[in-house]
Design an enzyme around this catalytic site. Sequence first.
Site, short mmCIF file in Angstrom:
data_model
loop_
_atom_site.label_atom_id
_atom_site.label_comp_id
_atom_site.label_asym_id
_atom_site.label_seq_id
_atom_site.Cartn_x
_atom_site.Cartn_y
_atom_site.Cartn_z
N TYR A 133 -0.30 6.36 -2.55
CA TYR A 133 0.33 6.19 -1.24
C TYR A 133 0.98 4.80 -1.20
O TYR A 133 0.31 3.80 -1.06
CB TYR A 133 -0.73 6.34 -0.15
CG TYR A 133 -0.26 6.19 1.29
CD1 TYR A 133 1.09 6.16 1.63
CD2 TYR A 133 -1.18 6.11 2.33
CE1 TYR A 133 1.50 6.04 2.94
CE2 TYR A 133 -0.79 5.99 3.65
CZ TYR A 133 0.56 5.95 3.96
OH TYR A 133 0.96 5.83 5.27
N LYS A 161 3.23 9.45 -2.68
CA LYS A 161 3.76 9.52 -1.31
C LYS A 161 4.62 8.27 -1.17
O LYS A 161 4.12 7.16 -0.99
CB LYS A 161 2.65 9.53 -0.28
CG LYS A 161 3.14 9.62 1.17
CD LYS A 161 1.95 9.65 2.15
CE LYS A 161 2.40 9.87 3.59
NZ LYS A 161 3.17 8.75 4.15
#
Length: 291
Positions: A133, A161
């Site tokens: 992330y 992400k």
Amino acid sequence: MKGIMTALITPFNEDGTLNDKGLREVVRHNIDVMGVDGLYIGGSTGESFLMDEAMRSELLKIVKEEAGDAVTLIAQIGSLNIEEAIRLGNEAKELGYDALSAITPYYYKFSFEEIKSYYERITEETNHPMVVYSIPVLTGTQMTIDDYGELLAIPNVVGVKYSDTNLSRLTKLKELYPDKVFYGGADDMLLQFIISGADGAIGSTYSLLGKQAKALFDALQNSELKEAKNLQLEMNQVIAKMESIGVYQTLKHVLKEQGVDAGFMKFPFKELTDDEKRQASEIVDILASGK
């Protein structure tokens, strides 16, 4: 694991405890009404960094219990406390989550080697698919293409992400690592992310705009660029209004107006004022009109 995934909000009771009933309603709304491909649980939108470990654990249990195997489930388990991240990761794995995700270590100015060792330890001790992330605007961690390459080479790291707006870097990463999954993380640029090589997106606003996001994604798969552009413009009308009021608060207010018990914010987030609620309610009309 491709497609449109909602970064799930977390409904709280007024005293800050988890709103079990509301959480289940939000899950069902995203699956049954928005028709998204997956849910990303415990991220920034879910206010997880304001929760203790016990609450984060309960959140994962409730969502899995309600969603079952209907959609892809990704558990964001990142924490500055590595032991907590590993415990949550192993719990999510045991619950049957499809993948884990972990935010890059934040607050302290960690070196890339320290960041890399963080992911190596989590993936080694959980042995489950991991989505890195990356959100530089909140963590301050900027990574080069070579940095991403080193993380993507770690066993079990399946993708990123990518909540950054450097789309030329995204295009290059997808070219270099075609077998990895990249999710766009800026809802107002969904079109640009998909064109630049993203395999899908994880976004806060898809609790309200999931249908439009799915239609946009499908339009681009069918080379219907004009339709995709129009959908992005429609989405951005709502997103801009949300940003001017407060994205998370507006999400919860509009969902409640639509009959979904989205609960309260977690302290120290504030609730909307009466004037802000009136502004947020305009979004209900916009969504109802389909314009």
